[in-house]
Design an enzyme around this catalytic site. Structure first.
Site, mmCIF file in Angstrom:
data_model
loop_
_atom_site.group_PDB
_atom_site.id
_atom_site.type_symbol
_atom_site.label_atom_id
_atom_site.label_comp_id
_atom_site.label_asym_id
_atom_site.label_seq_id
_atom_site.Cartn_x
_atom_site.Cartn_y
_atom_site.Cartn_z
ATOM 1 N N LYS A 218 0.833 -1.208 0.000
ATOM 2 C CA LYS A 218 0.000 0.000 0.000
ATOM 3 C C LYS A 218 0.868 1.259 0.000
ATOM 4 O O LYS A 218 0.619 2.191 -0.748
ATOM 5 C CB LYS A 218 -0.912 0.071 1.246
ATOM 6 C CG LYS A 218 -1.920 -1.046 1.371
ATOM 7 C CD LYS A 218 -2.871 -0.804 2.547
ATOM 8 C CE LYS A 218 -2.190 -0.804 3.912
ATOM 9 N NZ LYS A 218 -1.578 -2.101 4.279
ATOM 10 N N ARG B 180 -9.354 1.065 9.352
ATOM 11 C CA ARG B 180 -8.933 -0.302 9.634
ATOM 12 C C ARG B 180 -10.002 -1.081 10.386
ATOM 13 O O ARG B 180 -9.794 -2.265 10.674
ATOM 14 C CB ARG B 180 -7.675 -0.284 10.492
ATOM 15 C CG ARG B 180 -6.377 -0.575 9.736
ATOM 16 C CD ARG B 180 -5.277 -0.435 10.742
ATOM 17 N NE ARG B 180 -4.051 -1.122 10.449
ATOM 18 C CZ ARG B 180 -3.000 -0.560 9.862
ATOM 19 N NH1 ARG B 180 -3.049 0.665 9.437
ATOM 20 N NH2 ARG B 180 -1.891 -1.256 9.708
ATOM 21 N N ARG C 108 11.456 -6.743 3.522
ATOM 22 C CA ARG C 108 11.436 -5.278 3.628
ATOM 23 C C ARG C 108 12.471 -4.847 4.670
ATOM 24 O O ARG C 108 13.222 -3.912 4.438
ATOM 25 C CB ARG C 108 10.026 -4.811 4.037
ATOM 26 C CG ARG C 108 9.953 -3.345 4.446
ATOM 27 C CD ARG C 108 8.529 -2.813 4.451
ATOM 28 N NE ARG C 108 7.764 -3.195 5.626
ATOM 29 C CZ ARG C 108 6.453 -2.989 5.767
ATOM 30 N NH1 ARG C 108 5.751 -2.464 4.784
ATOM 31 N NH2 ARG C 108 5.833 -3.332 6.869
ATOM 32 N N ARG D 219 11.440 -2.191 11.546
ATOM 33 C CA ARG D 219 10.373 -1.660 12.382
ATOM 34 C C ARG D 219 10.108 -2.636 13.519
ATOM 35 O O ARG D 219 10.118 -3.837 13.318
ATOM 36 C CB ARG D 219 9.098 -1.483 11.546
ATOM 37 C CG ARG D 219 9.088 -0.192 10.768
ATOM 38 C CD ARG D 219 7.982 -0.128 9.747
ATOM 39 N NE ARG D 219 6.667 -0.536 10.243
ATOM 40 C CZ ARG D 219 5.543 -0.386 9.538
ATOM 41 N NH1 ARG D 219 5.584 0.158 8.340
ATOM 42 N NH2 ARG D 219 4.397 -0.785 10.029
ATOM 43 N N ARG E 265 -0.278 -8.943 13.326
ATOM 44 C CA ARG E 265 -0.886 -7.851 12.548
ATOM 45 C C ARG E 265 -1.753 -8.404 11.429
ATOM 46 O O ARG E 265 -2.794 -7.833 11.089
ATOM 47 C CB ARG E 265 0.214 -6.942 11.992
ATOM 48 C CG ARG E 265 0.957 -6.185 13.105
ATOM 49 C CD ARG E 265 2.202 -5.480 12.595
ATOM 50 N NE ARG E 265 1.881 -4.424 11.675
ATOM 51 C CZ ARG E 265 2.641 -4.075 10.638
ATOM 52 N NH1 ARG E 265 3.769 -4.712 10.383
ATOM 53 N NH2 ARG E 265 2.275 -3.091 9.860
#
Ligand code: AMP
Length: 189
Positions: free
Chosen positions: A13, A88, A127, A135, A146
């Site tokens: 996204k 969300r 990533r 992160r 998540r």
């Protein structure tokens, strides 16, 4: 143009939002980015959000609804915006509807990017390796958490926006260029 990018963590996204920012000349509004910057600046909101985000849960609807309502009043959002990571939950989607209505605005489209869980777990690990930015919420068990949160609380938005005639679904596992092209077609651009 007012758009929502909907999809699980790691589906791309943010990558697509940044491309669309250039193409459409409207800002990306990422609640995750705004929260991470609040954490970095140690604001009260950031301090309250950090622990929740680190374990992969959602911060309260109240906090993110407030962020979005304030942000879309900024002058750079006058021609539109790309919501990335918001809404969300169904209550957030209802709140967004109310916020937009009160400002006399409406959504143009909701772009859903799809991908299966196992591919996403691998992608998020990549990533971290590729960007060198790890992160706190990108560790393997937090990413699974998540994704569970996404399936449980966020995926119902697919039906919500389909019923409202706004949903465009795109395979998020195609190449970056192919996904961008599919979004362009979906927007009739
Ligand atoms: P993201 O960068 O969109 O993956 O968001 C990172 C984290 O920020 C999420 O896992 C949540 O803890 C929090 N967050 C971001 N957007 C929202 C939202 N709309 N509602 C609740 N929590 C959010």
């Amino acid at each position: 143009m007012r758009l929502i990018l909907l999809g699980p963590p790691g589906v791309g996204k943010g990558t697509q939002a940044k491309i669309l920012v250039n193409e459409l000349g409207i800002p990306q509004l990422s609640t995750g980015d705004i929260l991470r910057s609040a954490i970095a600046q140690k604001t009260p909101m950031g301090l309250a959000a950090k622990e929740i985000m680190d374990r992969g849960d959602l911060v309260s609807d109240e906090i993110v609804n407030g962020i979005v309502s304030e942000r879309i009043d900024q002058p750079d959002c006058a021609r539109g915006f790309i919501l990335d990571g918001f809404p969300r939950t169904i209550p957030q989607a209802d709140a967004l509807g109310g916020i937009l209505e009160s400002k006399g605005l409406r959504l143009d489209a909701v772009i859903e990017l799809t991908a299966d869980t196992e591919t996403l777990v691998g992608r998020v690990a990549n990533r971290a390796r590729e960007t060198g930015v790890v992160r706190a919420d990108d560790s393997a068990d937090v990413i699974r958490k998540r994704l569970d949160v996404y399936r449980e609380l966020t995926e119902p938005l697919v039906a919500y926006y389909r019923e409202r005639g706004l949903l465009k679904t795109i395979d998020g596992l195609a190449s970056i260029e192919e996904v961008t092209a599919a979004i362009r077609r979906a927007l009739g651009a």
